[in-house]
Design an enzyme around this catalytic site. Structure first.
Site, PDB file in Angstrom:
ATOM      1  N   ASN A 132       0.936  -1.110   0.068  1.00 49.27           N
ATOM      2  CA  ASN A 132      -0.030  -0.093   0.255  1.00 49.27           C
ATOM      3  C   ASN A 132       1.015   1.244   0.132  1.00 49.27           C
ATOM      4  O   ASN A 132       1.319   1.535   1.069  1.00 49.27           O
ATOM      5  CB  ASN A 132      -0.904  -0.071   1.149  1.00 49.27           C
ATOM      6  N   LYS A 155       2.989   0.597   3.238  1.00 49.22           N
ATOM      7  CA  LYS A 155       2.681  -0.162   4.364  1.00 49.22           C
ATOM      8  C   LYS A 155       2.829  -1.576   3.584  1.00 49.22           C
ATOM      9  O   LYS A 155       2.661  -1.697   2.341  1.00 49.22           O
ATOM     10  CB  LYS A 155       1.178  -0.073   4.798  1.00 49.22           C
ATOM     11  N   GLU A 188     -14.899  -0.213  15.065  1.00 51.04           N
ATOM     12  CA  GLU A 188     -14.415  -1.561  15.594  1.00 51.04           C
ATOM     13  C   GLU A 188     -14.243  -1.076  17.251  1.00 51.04           C
ATOM     14  O   GLU A 188     -14.191  -2.152  18.073  1.00 51.04           O
ATOM     15  CB  GLU A 188     -13.282  -2.114  14.979  1.00 51.04           C
ATOM     16  N   HIS A 194     -12.651   3.225  -0.354  1.00 49.03           N
ATOM     17  CA  HIS A 194     -12.792   1.864   0.869  1.00 49.03           C
ATOM     18  C   HIS A 194     -13.163   0.926   0.299  1.00 49.03           C
ATOM     19  O   HIS A 194     -14.051  -0.048   0.959  1.00 49.03           O
ATOM     20  CB  HIS A 194     -13.382   2.385   2.055  1.00 49.03           C
ATOM     21  N   GLU A 213      -8.100  -5.064   5.002  1.00 50.12           N
ATOM     22  CA  GLU A 213      -8.080  -4.931   3.650  1.00 50.12           C
ATOM     23  C   GLU A 213      -6.703  -5.501   3.164  1.00 50.12           C
ATOM     24  O   GLU A 213      -6.947  -5.922   1.980  1.00 50.12           O
ATOM     25  CB  GLU A 213      -7.709  -3.313   3.413  1.00 50.12           C
ATOM     26  N   ARG A 217      -2.288  -2.055  -3.485  1.00 54.88           N
ATOM     27  CA  ARG A 217      -3.636  -1.305  -3.335  1.00 54.88           C
ATOM     28  C   ARG A 217      -3.286   0.040  -4.584  1.00 54.88           C
ATOM     29  O   ARG A 217      -2.748   0.613  -4.202  1.00 54.88           O
ATOM     30  CB  ARG A 217      -3.747  -0.620  -2.043  1.00 54.88           C
ATOM     31  N   ARG A 247     -11.768  15.525   7.464  1.00 55.51           N
ATOM     32  CA  ARG A 247     -12.602  15.928   6.202  1.00 55.51           C
ATOM     33  C   ARG A 247     -14.015  16.429   6.549  1.00 55.51           C
ATOM     34  O   ARG A 247     -14.442  15.674   7.501  1.00 55.51           O
ATOM     35  CB  ARG A 247     -12.657  14.621   5.209  1.00 55.51           C
ATOM     36  N   ASN A 287     -10.221   7.229  10.427  1.00 53.26           N
ATOM     37  CA  ASN A 287      -9.765   8.447  10.233  1.00 53.26           C
ATOM     38  C   ASN A 287     -10.825   9.047   8.880  1.00 53.26           C
ATOM     39  O   ASN A 287     -11.316  10.026   9.209  1.00 53.26           O
ATOM     40  CB  ASN A 287      -8.278   8.859  10.044  1.00 53.26           C
ATOM     41  N   ARG A 335     -10.939   8.587  20.727  1.00 54.45           N
ATOM     42  CA  ARG A 335     -10.602   8.264  21.880  1.00 54.45           C
ATOM     43  C   ARG A 335     -10.558   9.533  23.072  1.00 54.45           C
ATOM     44  O   ARG A 335     -11.227   9.750  23.958  1.00 54.45           O
ATOM     45  CB  ARG A 335      -9.207   7.657  22.183  1.00 54.45           C
TER      46      ARG A 335
HETATM   47  P1  ADP Z   1      -7.451   5.088   8.952  1.00 58.81           P
HETATM   48  O1  ADP Z   1      -7.093   3.669   8.151  1.00 58.81           O
HETATM   49  O2  ADP Z   1      -8.472   5.828   8.041  1.00 58.81           O
HETATM   50  O3  ADP Z   1      -6.220   5.947   9.287  1.00 58.81           O
HETATM   51  P2  ADP Z   1      -8.311   3.422  11.257  1.00 58.81           P
HETATM   52  O4  ADP Z   1      -9.295   2.521  10.650  1.00 58.81           O
HETATM   53  O5  ADP Z   1      -6.894   2.959  11.654  1.00 58.81           O
HETATM   54  O6  ADP Z   1      -8.072   4.807  10.300  1.00 58.81           O
HETATM   55  O7  ADP Z   1      -8.937   4.553  12.392  1.00 58.81           O
HETATM   56  C1  ADP Z   1      -7.995   5.386  13.265  1.00 58.81           C
HETATM   57  C2  ADP Z   1      -9.111   6.029  13.925  1.00 58.81           C
HETATM   58  O8  ADP Z   1      -9.710   5.113  14.734  1.00 58.81           O
HETATM   59  C3  ADP Z   1      -8.473   6.945  14.976  1.00 58.81           C
HETATM   60  O9  ADP Z   1      -7.965   8.230  14.750  1.00 58.81           O
HETATM   61  C4  ADP Z   1      -9.359   6.946  16.353  1.00 58.81           C
HETATM   62  O10 ADP Z   1     -10.138   7.993  16.137  1.00 58.81           O
HETATM   63  C5  ADP Z   1     -10.175   5.774  16.273  1.00 58.81           C
HETATM   64  N1  ADP Z   1      -9.792   4.784  17.324  1.00 58.81           N
HETATM   65  C6  ADP Z   1      -9.058   3.952  17.365  1.00 58.81           C
HETATM   66  N2  ADP Z   1      -8.657   2.905  18.485  1.00 58.81           N
HETATM   67  C7  ADP Z   1      -9.819   3.663  19.301  1.00 58.81           C
HETATM   68  C8  ADP Z   1     -10.527   3.323  20.297  1.00 58.81           C
HETATM   69  N3  ADP Z   1      -9.908   2.430  21.073  1.00 58.81           N
HETATM   70  N4  ADP Z   1     -11.757   3.740  20.816  1.00 58.81           N
HETATM   71  C9  ADP Z   1     -12.156   4.883  19.895  1.00 58.81           C
HETATM   72  N5  ADP Z   1     -11.584   5.309  18.749  1.00 58.81           N
HETATM   73  C10 ADP Z   1     -10.352   4.735  18.331  1.00 58.81           C
END
Ligand code: ADP
Length: 428
Positions: free
Chosen positions: A27, A34, A354, A201, A405, A112, A262, A232, A305
């Site tokens: 990726n 990655k 999740e 996505h 993914e 990807r 965004r 994110n 968080r």
């Molecule tokens: P991306 O792949 O779009 O960068 P991810 O799917 O890894 O994003 O999600 C990242 C986001 O998940 C973080 O910015 C945070 O807001 C949220 N996140 C991660 N762990 C937790 C948690 N334990 N509780 C709440 N939100 C979380």
């Protein structure tokens, strides 16, 4: 192409055992790569890692070997000039554990690719024509496709004999009907500039909608699912009988849900207003809506968080940001309920989906009339497994389904190179 390994599907069983079964998933971003190495015989992960800050003096490679019980990450810092140097460093790290790119066990490299336009509806074996088409799509994906392309070219230079497979973020969404994919703007202008909803996505929406069907003990062709990918970046999709019929991201990943940085949906006239009245340039507005909006623009934080901590401590600004995030999410659940007519499951996935129980609870609160509810105890359980969080006998299942993914890209890549490509259309 004659130098590629013969499709394993054409081989007798005993030879198939010996056929190469590893897939390296790459990726490639503008300043990062990655990667994961998977063995598709048992879907096990052999190694994973990340190269960050490529092109800077403080580049960092974090490599985690996952074989032999030891999963201690190895970190290397120092300048990594470009993607070619990055991939060479990755190859060296893999070689330390006997997993080098020269291994005969390696069946293919799966890449990807963010934007596949309308042409690429499935994973595709890379050749010069495919590369030219990915290049042609750069104007509609200026941030992503150039880096994806560089990743492919670099990998191809290192192992010219190996099949390189492009797996597109947009592919799963190419089944959307024109009524969902078209914007209501002048058709000639839209066509001239290839303006339409492409969605992103897709690899995650494909994986999660299928995994949700499995969780319900059904075939994907039997269920209608609303997938909420909340990372994110965030997007929702409506999946009818295994096929995407609508999704919230559009021409670019800016449309739809409130995201980390965004804005998601806004009145397009906000842009004219900022230009005419606010005196802002196109680039300034682009940065505002893509990088300084969403949760971070609303309350200064984009990590859910931290936002929840602030909400629990009585912070009004964080509360408003959370409420706006949830309001938009709820609107999309309602919209896709109407699009689908019948909904069997709503699936939450990615970092927020999740992990953030309060987001899941708030998103379906008050939707009992639609058959949607969350069981407090089930919702509070922490697990890496797909699971139901709706009360028993609920009309609509609410599920938490971790996305993967990399596994999906590896599965689609391996299906293509091992001759069982019919399995790569996201339906089985
Ligand atoms: P991306 O792949 O779009 O960068 P991810 O799917 O890894 O994003 O999600 C990242 C986001 O998940 C973080 O910015 C945070 O807001 C949220 N996140 C991660 N762990 C937790 C948690 N334990 N509780 C709440 N939100 C979380």
């Amino acid at each position: 192409m004659s130098s590629h390994p013969s499709p394993a599907g054409a081989l007798p069983d005993e030879q198939r055992q010996a056929a190469p079964s590893r897939v390296l998933v790459l990726n490639s971003g503008s300043s990062s790569v990655k990667y994961q190495l998977l063995d598709m015989r048992n879907h096990s992960r052999l190694a994973m890692g990340l190269v960050e800050r490529i092109g800077e003096r403080t580049s960092r490679l974090t490599h985690t070997p996952l074989t032999g019980g030891g999963a201690e990450p190895r970190e290397t810092t120092g300048p990594i000039a470009d993607h070619e140097a990055a991939l060479k460093s990755v190859a060296e790290e893999l070689a330390k554990d006997g997993l080098g790119l020269d291994s005969p066990e390696l069946a293919a490299i799966g890449h990807r690719v963010v934007h596949g336009g309308l042409k690429f509806t499935r994973p595709t074996l890379v050749d010069d024509t495919v590369l030219a088409e990915i290049q042609r799509l750069i104007p509609v994906a200026p941030l992503h496709n150039p880096a994806n392309l560089t990743g492919i070219l670099t990998a191809r230079a290192l192992r010219p004999d190996l099949p390189q497979v492009a797996v597109f973020d947009t592919a799963f969404h190419t089944t959307m009907p024109e009524s969902a994919a078209r914007y209501a703007i002048d058709v000639k202008t839209a066509d001239e500039h290839r303006i339409r909803r492409y969605g992103f996505h897709g690899t995650s929406h494909a994986f999660v909608s299928r995994a949700t069907a499995k969780l319900l003990g059904k075939d994907p062709s039997e269920v209608n699912v609303i997938v909420l990918h909340l990372g994110n970046g965030a997007s929702a999709s409506a999946v009818r009988e295994g096929r995407c019929v609508d999704t919230s991201m559009g021409l670019t990943p800016l449309e739809g849900l409130v995201m980390g940085t965004r804005s998601g949906d806004t009145d397009p006239a906000v842009i004219f207003h900022l230009m005419r009245v606010g005196g802002m340039s196109t680039d300034e507005i682009d940065t505002l809506l893509n990088k300084k909006s969403g949760l971070i623009g609303l309350c200064g934080d984009n990590d859910m968080r931290e936002i929840r901590r602030r909400v629990d401590a009585g912070d009004e600004q964080a509360r408003l940001a959370f409420d706006i995030y949830i309001h938009r999410l709820k609107k999309y659940i309602g919209a896709y309920y109407a699009v689908l007519g019948r909904v069997d499951a709503v699936a939450f996935t990615a970092g927020v989906g999740e992990n953030a129980a309060p987001v899941r609870e708030a998103a379906v609160a008050g939707l009992e009339g639609l058959g949607l509810a969350v069981d407090g105890e089930l919702n509070a359980v922490r697990s890496d497994e797909p699971r139901l969080i709706s009360p028993e006998h609920a009309r609509v299942a609410v599920a938490v389904v971790p996305t993967d993914e990399e596994l999906e890209i590896a599965t689609q890549t391996y299906a293509l190179v091992s001759g069982s490509a019919e399995r790569s259309d996201g339906l089985t």
